[in-house]
Structure formats: structure tokens, C-alpha cells
Motif scaffolding. Structure first.
Motif, PDB file in Angstrom:
ATOM      1  N   HIS A 189       0.833  -1.197   0.000  1.00 55.92           N
ATOM      2  CA  HIS A 189       0.000   0.000   0.000  1.00 55.92           C
ATOM      3  C   HIS A 189       0.868   1.249   0.000  1.00 55.92           C
ATOM      4  CE1 HIS A 189      -3.869  -2.003   0.607  1.00 55.92           C
ATOM      5  NE2 HIS A 189      -3.147  -2.911   1.236  1.00 55.92           N
ATOM      6  N   SER A 190       2.149   1.070  -0.318  1.00 58.77           N
ATOM      7  CA  SER A 190       3.106   2.165  -0.360  1.00 58.77           C
ATOM      8  C   SER A 190       4.021   1.933  -1.546  1.00 58.77           C
ATOM      9  CB  SER A 190       3.887   2.205   0.959  1.00 58.77           C
ATOM     10  OG  SER A 190       4.723   3.339   1.010  1.00 58.77           O
ATOM     11  N   ASN A 191       5.223   2.478  -1.511  1.00 54.43           N
ATOM     12  CA  ASN A 191       6.167   2.376  -2.628  1.00 54.43           C
ATOM     13  C   ASN A 191       7.189   1.268  -2.397  1.00 54.43           C
ATOM     14  OD1 ASN A 191       4.849   4.416  -3.894  1.00 54.43           O
ATOM     15  ND2 ASN A 191       6.320   5.993  -3.366  1.00 54.43           N
ATOM     16  N   GLU A 192       6.689   0.095  -2.045  1.00 52.42           N
ATOM     17  CA  GLU A 192       7.561  -1.044  -1.821  1.00 52.42           C
ATOM     18  C   GLU A 192       6.932  -2.297  -2.412  1.00 52.42           C
ATOM     19  OE1 GLU A 192       9.732  -1.207   1.954  1.00 52.42           O
ATOM     20  OE2 GLU A 192       8.519   0.516   2.570  1.00 52.42           O
ATOM     21  N   LEU A 224      26.149 -22.690  -6.131  1.00 51.73           N
ATOM     22  CA  LEU A 224      25.339 -22.572  -4.921  1.00 51.73           C
ATOM     23  C   LEU A 224      23.941 -22.075  -5.241  1.00 51.73           C
ATOM     24  CD1 LEU A 224      27.929 -20.815  -2.577  1.00 51.73           C
ATOM     25  CD2 LEU A 224      27.316 -23.242  -2.614  1.00 51.73           C
ATOM     26  N   ARG A 225      23.040 -22.340  -4.310  1.00 58.25           N
ATOM     27  CA  ARG A 225      21.678 -21.802  -4.379  1.00 58.25           C
ATOM     28  C   ARG A 225      21.415 -21.068  -3.068  1.00 58.25           C
ATOM     29  NH1 ARG A 225      17.554 -26.101  -5.448  1.00 58.25           N
ATOM     30  NH2 ARG A 225      18.018 -25.579  -7.591  1.00 58.25           N
ATOM     31  N   ILE A 226      20.845 -19.876  -3.199  1.00 57.33           N
ATOM     32  CA  ILE A 226      20.407 -19.114  -2.029  1.00 57.33           C
ATOM     33  C   ILE A 226      18.910 -18.883  -2.173  1.00 57.33           C
ATOM     34  CG2 ILE A 226      20.532 -16.917  -0.788  1.00 57.33           C
ATOM     35  CD1 ILE A 226      23.453 -16.704  -1.633  1.00 57.33           C
ATOM     36  N   ARG A 227      18.184 -19.135  -1.102  1.00 55.32           N
ATOM     37  CA  ARG A 227      16.748 -18.842  -1.057  1.00 55.32           C
ATOM     38  C   ARG A 227      16.604 -17.463  -0.415  1.00 55.32           C
ATOM     39  NH1 ARG A 227      17.577 -23.918   0.821  1.00 55.32           N
ATOM     40  NH2 ARG A 227      16.947 -25.562  -0.619  1.00 55.32           N
ATOM     41  N   SER A 228      15.995 -16.520  -1.150  1.00 55.87           N
ATOM     42  CA  SER A 228      15.950 -15.139  -0.691  1.00 55.87           C
ATOM     43  C   SER A 228      14.574 -14.530  -0.883  1.00 55.87           C
ATOM     44  CB  SER A 228      16.978 -14.308  -1.483  1.00 55.87           C
ATOM     45  OG  SER A 228      17.030 -12.979  -1.014  1.00 55.87           O
ATOM     46  N   ILE A 229      14.322 -13.514  -0.113  1.00 57.44           N
ATOM     47  CA  ILE A 229      13.199 -12.604  -0.340  1.00 57.44           C
ATOM     48  C   ILE A 229      13.812 -11.216  -0.423  1.00 57.44           C
ATOM     49  CG2 ILE A 229      11.094 -11.578   0.589  1.00 57.44           C
ATOM     50  CD1 ILE A 229      10.576 -14.268   1.990  1.00 57.44           C
ATOM     51  N   ASP A 230      13.614 -10.552  -1.551  1.00 52.79           N
ATOM     52  CA  ASP A 230      14.127  -9.194  -1.739  1.00 52.79           C
ATOM     53  C   ASP A 230      12.978  -8.204  -1.590  1.00 52.79           C
ATOM     54  OD1 ASP A 230      16.551 -10.360  -2.284  1.00 52.79           O
ATOM     55  OD2 ASP A 230      16.828  -9.364  -4.218  1.00 52.79           O
ATOM     56  N   ALA A 231      13.212  -7.174  -0.798  1.00 51.17           N
ATOM     57  CA  ALA A 231      12.250  -6.091  -0.616  1.00 51.17           C
ATOM     58  C   ALA A 231      12.843  -4.835  -1.233  1.00 51.17           C
ATOM     59  CB  ALA A 231      11.968  -5.879   0.867  1.00 51.17           C
ATOM     60  N   CYS A 232      12.081  -4.202  -2.116  1.00 52.57           N
ATOM     61  CA  CYS A 232      12.542  -3.010  -2.829  1.00 52.57           C
ATOM     62  C   CYS A 232      11.668  -1.815  -2.491  1.00 52.57           C
ATOM     63  CB  CYS A 232      12.484  -3.232  -4.341  1.00 52.57           C
ATOM     64  SG  CYS A 232      13.558  -4.545  -4.928  1.00 52.57           S
ATOM     65  N   ARG A 233      12.303  -0.667  -2.304  1.00 53.88           N
ATOM     66  CA  ARG A 233      11.608   0.613  -2.128  1.00 53.88           C
ATOM     67  C   ARG A 233      11.888   1.433  -3.383  1.00 53.88           C
ATOM     68  NH1 ARG A 233      13.552   2.589   2.770  1.00 53.88           N
ATOM     69  NH2 ARG A 233      11.933   1.340   3.718  1.00 53.88           N
ATOM     70  N   PHE A 234      10.902   2.203  -3.825  1.00 48.49           N
ATOM     71  CA  PHE A 234      10.987   2.947  -5.074  1.00 48.49           C
ATOM     72  C   PHE A 234      10.812   4.445  -4.855  1.00 48.49           C
ATOM     73  CE2 PHE A 234       9.605  -1.311  -5.972  1.00 48.49           C
ATOM     74  CZ  PHE A 234      10.294  -1.656  -7.117  1.00 48.49           C
ATOM     75  N   ASP A 235      11.431   5.228  -5.743  1.00 50.29           N
ATOM     76  CA  ASP A 235      11.194   6.670  -5.742  1.00 50.29           C
ATOM     77  C   ASP A 235      10.030   6.996  -6.678  1.00 50.29           C
ATOM     78  OD1 ASP A 235      12.218   6.704  -8.374  1.00 50.29           O
ATOM     79  OD2 ASP A 235      14.123   7.623  -7.799  1.00 50.29           O
ATOM     80  N   GLU A 236       9.722   8.278  -6.810  1.00 51.19           N
ATOM     81  CA  GLU A 236       8.570   8.688  -7.614  1.00 51.19           C
ATOM     82  C   GLU A 236       8.751   8.406  -9.108  1.00 51.19           C
ATOM     83  OE1 GLU A 236      11.412  12.026  -6.983  1.00 51.19           O
ATOM     84  OE2 GLU A 236      10.308  10.743  -5.599  1.00 51.19           O
ATOM     85  N   GLU A 237       9.982   8.141  -9.547  1.00 51.84           N
ATOM     86  CA  GLU A 237      10.233   7.815 -10.953  1.00 51.84           C
ATOM     87  C   GLU A 237      10.211   6.308 -11.208  1.00 51.84           C
ATOM     88  OE1 GLU A 237      13.904   9.702 -12.053  1.00 51.84           O
ATOM     89  OE2 GLU A 237      13.183  11.666 -11.420  1.00 51.84           O
ATOM     90  N   GLY A 238       9.960   5.523 -10.172  1.00 52.13           N
ATOM     91  CA  GLY A 238       9.926   4.072 -10.318  1.00 52.13           C
ATOM     92  C   GLY A 238      11.296   3.420 -10.251  1.00 52.13           C
ATOM     93  N   LYS A 239      12.314   4.176  -9.816  1.00 50.66           N
ATOM     94  CA  LYS A 239      13.661   3.623  -9.641  1.00 50.66           C
ATOM     95  C   LYS A 239      13.776   3.034  -8.236  1.00 50.66           C
ATOM     96  CE  LYS A 239      15.663   5.195 -13.478  1.00 50.66           C
ATOM     97  NZ  LYS A 239      16.449   4.431 -14.407  1.00 50.66           N
TER      98      LYS A 239
END
Length: 132
Positions: free
Chosen positions: A80-83, A100-115
């Protein structure tokens, strides 16, 4: 909900995360860097020293050199935000030659330009295993 900037559409954030997966799998280090804002920070894994600026480009160059390939284990999730976040397995071959294998969860935050301004990767020692 963040009041700093307008909330991005779910589609914009999900497309950026999907582009991250696609560019990783294509070995496109420059394309990966282009997804990030100039002031971005990567913490992969969470608890390691953050990467900024030229460290990010170097890190993606290493990922490409190690033959990193991402295998999503579910769809990208919005907020409900920019993540947004996504769960995946990543396989790569570091200099020691053992894939190797790594099991990951990546969380991304974005700016107003979608970067991407922040990428935090959640994985620990128990999430690493030999790739088969």
C-alpha cells in the motif's frame, strides 16, 4: 502509507522487480544498474555492509561473472506504499567453482520515478545450499 511521494502503481513496481529478474538472467549488469536511483542502497544480505554508488555496479558485474540466475518461487508482491517484494532462489558459481543456491526474499523501495532506492535481501546461513 508514505506521505513523502505519490504512491506508485502496483504495476510499475512489479514491472521493475520483474525487470530485475529478467536482466539478472540475461547477464545484463548495465541494465540492472539502470533500475536503481543514483542514491540507491543495497543490503544483500540484510546485516551486511550496505552497497552504494560504484559498489552497486561492481556487485552486479560480479553477479554476471558468477552466472547468477534467478528462479522466482511466487509472484512479485506489492504494498500500500512504494515497496514491493519477491521470493526466489538464485543460483551462481563463486570463484571456488561450487555452484550454490540461495533462497531469498528481496524487498525493494521505489522513488517517484519508479527507480529502486533500496533493496534489502532477506536470507541467512541456513538459506544457502549446493545447487543441483
Amino acid at each position: 502509507m508514505s506521505t513523502d511521494i505519490a504512491v506508485l502503481s502496483q504495476a510499475t513496481m512489479k514491472r521493475a522487480c520483474e525487470a530485475y529478474i529478467e536482466r539478472t538472467n540475461a547477464g545484463d549488469a548495465a541494465g540492472l544498474v539502470a533500475l536503481f536511483a543514483t542514491n540507491a542502497v543495497i543490503e544483500d544480505p540484510v546485516g551486511s555492509p550496505p552497497k552504494r554508488g560504484t559498489e552497486i555496479a561492481s556487485w552486479f558485474a560480479d553477479s554476471v561473472a558468477f552466472g547468477a540466475r534467478i528462479f522466482p518461487v511466487g509472484p512479485v508482491r506489492g504494498s500500500h506504499s512504494n515497496e514491493a517484494a519477491f521470493a526466489f532462489d538464485v543460483e551462481f558459481t563463486p570463484p571456488n567453482g561450487v555452484r550454490l543456491r540461495i533462497r531469498s526474499i528481496d524487498a525493494c523501495r521505489f522513488d517517484e520515478e519508479g527507480k529502486i532506492t533500496s533493496l534489502r535481501a532477506f536470507w541467512g546461513p541456513d538459506d544457502i545450499c549446493p545447487a543441483h
